[in-house]
Write an enzyme that holds these catalytic residues in place. Structure first.
Site, short mmCIF file in Angstrom:
data_model
loop_
_atom_site.label_atom_id
_atom_site.label_comp_id
_atom_site.label_asym_id
_atom_site.label_seq_id
_atom_site.Cartn_x
_atom_site.Cartn_y
_atom_site.Cartn_z
N ARG A 274 0.85 -1.19 0.00
CA ARG A 274 0.00 0.00 0.00
C ARG A 274 0.89 1.25 0.00
O ARG A 274 2.06 1.20 0.38
CB ARG A 274 -0.91 0.01 1.22
CG ARG A 274 -1.79 -1.24 1.36
CD ARG A 274 -2.55 -1.22 2.66
NE ARG A 274 -3.44 -2.38 2.82
CZ ARG A 274 -3.09 -3.53 3.38
NH1 ARG A 274 -1.85 -3.67 3.85
NH2 ARG A 274 -3.96 -4.53 3.48
N LYS A 299 -2.00 -3.31 8.36
CA LYS A 299 -3.29 -3.29 9.02
C LYS A 299 -3.32 -4.33 10.14
O LYS A 299 -2.73 -5.41 10.04
CB LYS A 299 -4.41 -3.59 8.01
CG LYS A 299 -4.72 -2.41 7.09
CD LYS A 299 -5.96 -2.66 6.27
CE LYS A 299 -6.34 -1.43 5.46
NZ LYS A 299 -7.58 -1.65 4.68
N HIS A 369 -3.28 1.71 -5.36
CA HIS A 369 -4.02 0.46 -5.24
C HIS A 369 -4.20 -0.23 -6.59
O HIS A 369 -4.46 -1.44 -6.64
CB HIS A 369 -5.38 0.71 -4.58
CG HIS A 369 -5.46 0.19 -3.18
ND1 HIS A 369 -4.59 0.60 -2.19
CD2 HIS A 369 -6.27 -0.73 -2.59
CE1 HIS A 369 -4.87 -0.04 -1.07
NE2 HIS A 369 -5.87 -0.85 -1.29
N ARG A 372 -1.37 -2.54 -6.61
CA ARG A 372 -1.63 -3.61 -5.64
C ARG A 372 -2.58 -4.64 -6.24
O ARG A 372 -2.36 -5.86 -6.11
CB ARG A 372 -2.22 -3.00 -4.36
CG ARG A 372 -2.57 -4.01 -3.27
CD ARG A 372 -2.97 -3.28 -2.00
NE ARG A 372 -3.54 -4.18 -0.99
CZ ARG A 372 -2.83 -4.89 -0.14
NH1 ARG A 372 -1.52 -4.85 -0.20
NH2 ARG A 372 -3.42 -5.65 0.76
N HIS A 395 -3.61 -9.19 3.42
CA HIS A 395 -5.06 -9.11 3.61
C HIS A 395 -5.42 -9.64 4.99
O HIS A 395 -4.93 -10.70 5.42
CB HIS A 395 -5.79 -9.93 2.55
CG HIS A 395 -5.90 -9.23 1.24
ND1 HIS A 395 -6.15 -9.89 0.05
CD2 HIS A 395 -5.80 -7.92 0.90
CE1 HIS A 395 -6.19 -9.01 -0.94
NE2 HIS A 395 -5.98 -7.82 -0.45
N TYR A 404 -10.81 -11.48 -6.45
CA TYR A 404 -9.96 -11.58 -7.63
C TYR A 404 -10.24 -12.84 -8.44
O TYR A 404 -9.87 -12.92 -9.61
CB TYR A 404 -8.48 -11.55 -7.22
CG TYR A 404 -8.09 -10.22 -6.64
CD1 TYR A 404 -7.66 -9.18 -7.45
CD2 TYR A 404 -8.17 -9.99 -5.27
CE1 TYR A 404 -7.30 -7.96 -6.91
CE2 TYR A 404 -7.82 -8.76 -4.72
CZ TYR A 404 -7.39 -7.75 -5.55
OH TYR A 404 -7.05 -6.54 -5.01
#
Length: 424
Positions: A274, A299, A369, A372, A395, A404
């Protein structure tokens, strides 16, 4: 008179005399010294000094001789500057001139008059409901553990809610569902689906907290409807690998900026980082002995260690040796132009968008993104398990990776066509 700093940039004595003879001459020389100390390029100083000299002439013609009084004349000076140069200039050129001239004069005031490093001169947004619902932001930070960026979104939505309540003459203690619904309906005319979800979620948390603190007699938070948005309804804004290469071809590796941008683009493409994670990288995150790259502060406070690909290691070394400014900070990527400061998340994303536009690659909301998504999609297309891919790019949930699978066009086409067997 000591004018050593001006003599570094202006050769003709007449030019130096003209600058120093104006009533702001000493302050202009002091400003040039401040710019040099902060690493501003000579070309930037050459452009700024004439603007300030003309500002001194403009204010002197209006019988102003106190520097504190001149700040009120900034806007009239800008208008006069544009009036003289407006002939045959486009609206876009006039806008750039206004931003540049105003920025130079305001920066001069921030450095010489107020002695502040803050050049933006922006007034901080007030904290919403600071008197009616005190402690809410502390609750978000301490009890819910939200990051500053998440709290920023809460403040954005609640500022609008506070204005709406003020306009309709309503206090938090007298809130009712029709008032909240009216606000949500009004905002729906300006916000998209995702923003409306964020707005409704913010209101729910805020109203629940107000009820918990005894400010609302009734908990109406559950009555605020959150718009339905199906997680797998969207398609990732990915680009093909050919488009990725086309974007990389736009980078000029002969320049300092090009070396820096190339290294950042490779990091996002290869590891799916990111923009925030790229901006946060430090020299300590690269283990050159073991060829490892450590990505921290992901995250949910996760961290990931990647094998350092040779092409990325070479790109970073090229930037560190031939591009990174001589600064004390440990961050890897820095602004090229003064004032020297580490790149921000927004700057990394804007840089990515710039090269996507240069390459003429059509994509919705181009930015970091996009790369990404391209990284994840390439892994999906090569048959890696979704769980492995999710762990690779950081993730938090497997459902974030499942989307995806929707764009495996070749695989889905084979399923649709079948292998010739009849359906039973």
């Amino acid at each position: 008179m000591e004018v050593a700093m001006l003599e570094r940039f202006f050769v003709k004595p007449q030019t130096i005399d003209r600058i120093m003879d104006c009533w702001l001459g000493l302050q202009i020389d002091e400003y040039v010294t401040a710019l040099c100390d902060r690493g501003y390029a000579p070309r930037s100083i050459y452009r700024r000094v004439p603007v300030l000299t003309k500002f001194a002439v403009f204010t002197a013609a209006r019988n102003v001789d106190q520097i504190e009084q001149t700040e009120a004349l900034i806007e009239p000076f800008i208008d006069d500057w544009l009036r003289i140069r407006r002939a045959d200039r486009s609206a876009e050129a006039c806008r750039r001139d206004r931003n540049f001239v105003g920025g130079v004069v305001r920066h001069f005031f921030s450095q010489i008059v107020s002695k502040s490093d803050n050049t933006s001169r922006r007034t901080a947004w007030p904290i919403p409901f600071v008197t009616q619902v005190p402690g809410f932001l502390d609750y978000l930070r301490e009890e819910r553990g939200l990051r500053a960026s998440s709290i920023h979104h809460y403040r954005h939505y609640l500022r609008g809610f506070e204005r709406y309540l003020r306009d309709v003459g309503c206090e938090v203690t007298t809130l009712s569902l029709p008032v909240v619904t009216g606000f949500v309906t009004a905002q729906a005319q300006h916000f998209g689906p995702r923003s409306m979800i964020g707005l409704a979620s913010t209101l729910r948390v805020f109203l629940r907290y107000a009820h918990r603190e005894g400010l609302l007699q009734r908990d109406i938070s559950k009555l605020v409807e959150v718009p339905q948005h199906y997680r797998l309804a969207d398609i990732p804004r990915s680009i093909s690998w050919d488009s990725v290469q086309k974007m990389l071809d736009q980078v000029d590796l002969r320049t300092v900026v090009g070396r820096r941008d190339y290294a950042m683009l490779l990091l996002m493409i290869t590891y799916g980082l990111r923009a925030r994670e790229v901006a946060a990288l430090t020299l300590d995150d690269i283990d050159w002995k073991r060829d490892r790259l450590h990505v921290r502060e992901r995250k949910a406070d996760h961290s990931t260690a990647y094998p350092l690909a040779p092409v990325i290691g070479e790109a970073i070394i090229d930037y560190l040796k031939n591009g990174r400014p001589d600064v004390q900070g440990r961050q890897i990527f820095w602004r090229y132009l003064a004032p020297r400061s580490p790149l921000t998340q927004a700057a990394v994303s804007a840089m990515t968008s710039k090269y996507l536009h240069r390459a003429g690659i059509p994509v919705a909301r181009p930015g970091s993104h996009t790369l990404r998504h391209a990284c994840v999609q390439r892994l999906v297309d090569n048959g890696f398990p979704l769980k492995t891919i999710g762990d690779y790019v950081g993730h938090r949930s497997a459902s974030s990776t499942m989307i995806y699978a929707k764009v495996q066009v070749d695989g889905l086409r084979e399923v649709a066509l079948g292998d010739g067997e009849d359906l039973q």
